[in-house]
Design an enzyme around this catalytic site. Sequence first.
Site, mmCIF file in Angstrom:
data_model
loop_
_atom_site.group_PDB
_atom_site.id
_atom_site.type_symbol
_atom_site.label_atom_id
_atom_site.label_comp_id
_atom_site.label_asym_id
_atom_site.label_seq_id
_atom_site.Cartn_x
_atom_site.Cartn_y
_atom_site.Cartn_z
ATOM 1 C CE LYS A 1 0.909 -2.255 -8.807
ATOM 2 N NZ LYS A 1 1.207 -1.731 -7.462
ATOM 3 C CG ASP B 1 -2.625 -1.207 -6.704
ATOM 4 O OD1 ASP B 1 -2.299 0.004 -6.753
ATOM 5 O OD2 ASP B 1 -1.960 -2.062 -6.096
#
Length: 292
Positions: free
Chosen positions: A9, A135
């Site tokens: 990410k 996350d």
Amino acid sequence: MILEKAYAKLNLFLDVENKRPNGYHGIVSLMQTVDWCDNIYMQKNVSGEITISADSCNVPSGRDNVAYRAAESYLKAAAASGGVDIRIEKSIPVAAGMAGGSADAAAVLRGMNRLYDNRLSISELLELGKSIGADVPFCLLGGTKLARGIGEELSDCDHGFPDCVIVCAKLGEGISTPEAYRLLDEKHDNFRARRIRAEDLQTLLDGMKQNDAVSASRGFFNVFEEVIGALRPSVEIAKKVLLENGAFAAMMSGSGPSVFGLFRKEVEAEVAVQALISKGAQAKVCRPIPHV
């Protein structure tokens, strides 16, 4: 045995709205999945145990690994008996600000659901993900998402980030996320009065709507660069290498020290990768992907 890809990410925008009474920070972030990934191999076992093995000494085993905790949480939530053997082939840099550990945990949740005939819905998997790490919900879904809260409140963007060539790199040692937040708290008086950079975020979203990566990149912002750069000179060194080799934008991701740069031409990106590797970095040419 099954294989799940665990995708890294990037934070294309990352700012802090406030510090909550419980010590956590409310953030606003535009998150993007890229195709740099770990490979997670999984199979049921008859021992009833969860085992973790990896090709890197930097990956812990047992409950210290979020992948272990993801498997353990899934078995409990799904009321599933048995165990699982998990093999992690690591490619995403460790402790780099690219959510490598969270991506592994998310891949384990997806893989466990496949192994156990999709007993849990995606909403149930997202709830499990929240309990494992901020996350993890994003890494379960991937693509382009606007994140709020501590990162777990996700909303779709009307437009994904334009396809482009991205170089991601980690040069030098990272810094713990709690320490990074502590430094920001000192700088911004615990975020008692600071406003987020809403104009930059809108510039980013407008550029995405126009399908123009150059315009979108003018809205890139990462509040952590204000405090990490002084502690980790490698961040500015890596950004300088990217820009000197043709990147039209370069920024740190998360709390660092990973950086990324956007390029018009893949040949320029490949040259930048080699220049970074020559300085001791882990670096790779990537592309944004719309989902996992």
